[in-house]
Design a protein around this motif. Structure first.
Motif, PDB file in Angstrom:
ATOM      1  N   GLU A 275       1.182  -0.968  -0.187  1.00 10.42           N
ATOM      2  CA  GLU A 275       0.020   0.161  -0.114  1.00 10.42           C
ATOM      3  C   GLU A 275       1.360   1.379   0.128  1.00 10.42           C
TER       4      GLU A 275
ATOM      5  N   ARG B 253      -6.843   8.459 -11.170  1.00  8.10           N
ATOM      6  CA  ARG B 253      -8.660   7.998 -10.231  1.00  8.10           C
ATOM      7  C   ARG B 253      -8.647   9.064  -9.097  1.00  8.10           C
TER       8      ARG B 253
ATOM      9  N   SER C  27     -12.747  10.656  -6.822  1.00  7.70           N
ATOM     10  CA  SER C  27     -13.820  10.437  -5.926  1.00  7.70           C
ATOM     11  C   SER C  27     -14.485  11.509  -5.590  1.00  7.70           C
TER      12      SER C  27
ATOM     13  N   THR D 255     -15.661   7.852  -9.641  1.00  8.72           N
ATOM     14  CA  THR D 255     -16.188   7.348  -8.523  1.00  8.72           C
ATOM     15  C   THR D 255     -17.061   8.050  -7.782  1.00  8.72           C
TER      16      THR D 255
ATOM     17  N   GLU E 272     -19.367   9.267  -4.362  1.00  9.90           N
ATOM     18  CA  GLU E 272     -19.790   9.102  -3.517  1.00  9.90           C
ATOM     19  C   GLU E 272     -19.118  10.456  -2.159  1.00  9.90           C
TER      20      GLU E 272
ATOM     21  N   VAL F 118     -13.281   9.001   1.723  1.00 10.97           N
ATOM     22  CA  VAL F 118     -12.711   7.791   1.177  1.00 10.97           C
ATOM     23  C   VAL F 118     -11.331   7.476   1.438  1.00 10.97           C
ATOM     24  N   ASP F 119     -10.564   6.728   2.000  1.00  9.99           N
ATOM     25  CA  ASP F 119      -9.001   6.669   2.456  1.00  9.99           C
ATOM     26  C   ASP F 119      -7.976   6.688   1.058  1.00  9.99           C
TER      27      ASP F 119
ATOM     28  N   ASP G 251      -4.850   4.105   0.936  1.00 11.41           N
ATOM     29  CA  ASP G 251      -5.304   2.585   1.259  1.00 11.41           C
ATOM     30  C   ASP G 251      -6.696   1.917  -0.885  1.00 11.41           C
ATOM     31  N   GLU G 252      -7.306   2.960  -1.171  1.00 10.27           N
ATOM     32  CA  GLU G 252      -8.077   2.997  -1.890  1.00 10.27           C
ATOM     33  C   GLU G 252      -7.758   3.281  -3.550  1.00 10.27           C
TER      34      GLU G 252
ATOM     35  N   TYR H 287      -6.873   6.492  -4.542  1.00  8.49           N
ATOM     36  CA  TYR H 287      -7.636   7.781  -5.398  1.00  8.49           C
ATOM     37  C   TYR H 287      -5.988   8.344  -5.640  1.00  8.49           C
TER      38      TYR H 287
END
Length: 297
Positions: free
Chosen positions: A66, A94, A96, A125, A127, A131-132, A135-136, A138
């Motif tokens: 990570e 990416r 969010s 995406t 939402e 978001v993290d 970890d995700e 972005y």
């Protein structure tokens, strides 16, 4: 640390196995296995749990993956950009973003960005949760009034404010009588809305009659005459100008700010920088009126 061995470790972790990684990279499986084993020996850590048919990251291996995956990608992209003269952003981006901004703006804005930078693979995406980013995986997030976070840096690119609106056919209450209200989110009991008008400050007793998930839905319900609501000015401004909604005053709440954020410890890639510049060009003043004009375009 051997960066080549680290890159091989990330390749195996990303593909979930030595065989899949070897096929994807066109490299011998035995070479990848040896390089990962050497990395484990140098770090004195076990990075994978090896079963008869499974390969699973250990807790230490997941942490390493990570924290180093994005950095290795950036190093690779930086080298490619330097080799090509650094002319054009490229690679995956990416992003969010919150629901309302995505519904009203991002389709048009994203299309324009990709037309300008066709070598960027933009993924968005939608939402409202925070978001993290690490970890995700972005590269960039857009958030509304984010909490302070030392791991993120960025800039405000839009400001908005809430106004209380209703159908012109709905009489404004007097003497503290409740008004039917359309709310976003959970529907609790009666609420007290602080409102500022040219005549001064006052309060409205709002009795929720309908709860909806998005401001676009709330606006449509207000247009139908069901009740009053608090809406972002940018979303209501065209209806207010056309007379299809009446302005009952500015809601006395904190200003809404939209931030574009990225990890503070990550190098600012060419594609993130290009997207930030594109946002600034789309909203040079960052006002609700400018946002409304962009939506109506």
């Amino acid at each position: 640390m051997d960066l080549l061995a680290l890159a091989d470790f990330n390749l195996v972790a990303r593909h979930g196995g030595f065989g899949k990684a070897a096929r994807a990279a066109g490299r011998p499986k035995a070479t990848l296995s040896r390089r990962v084993a050497e990395l484990e020996a140098n770090l004195d850590l076990r990075l994978f749990e090896r079963g008869a048919r499974t390969l699973k990251l250990t807790e230490e291996g997941r942490a390493l993956f990570e924290r180093t995956g994005a950095l290795l990608t950036e190093l690779d992209e930086t080298a490619k950009a330097i080799a090509s003269g650094g002319q054009s952003p490229r690679g995956r981006l990416r992003l969010s973003a919150p629901l309302l901004f995505s519904q009203t703006v991002l389709g048009k804005l994203a299309a324009g960005f990709v037309l300008k930078y066709p070598e960027v693979q933009l993924e968005i995406t939608t939402e409202d949760r925070a978001v993290d980013m690490i970890d995700e995986a972005y590269d960039l997030v857009i958030r509304v009034n984010p909490q302070p976070d030392e791991s993120l840096i960025g800039r405000v690119f839009l400001r908005d404010r809430l106004v209380v609106v209703a159908s012109p056919k709905l009489p404004r209450p007097h003497g503290g009588e409740p008004v039917p209200a359309i709310v976003r989110g959970s529907m609790a009991g009666a609420e007290s809305w602080a409102v500022t008008t040219p005549e001064g400050k006052s309060r409205l007793t709002a009795k929720p009659v309908l709860s909806l998930a998005s401001f676009v839905m709330v606006r449509d319900a207000v247009r139908a005459g069901l009740g009053a609501a608090r809406l972002p000015l940018s979303l209501a401004i065209s209806d207010l100008a056309a007379g299809t909604l009446a302005n009952w005053g500015q809601a006395d709440e904190f200003e809404t700010t939209l931030w574009a954020l990225y990890p503070s410890r990550r190098l600012l890639s060419a594609r993130v920088s290009a997207f930030l510049d594109y946002l600034k060009a789309a909203f040079p003043q960052g006002t609700p009126e400018e946002l409304a004009a962009y939506i109506e375009r």
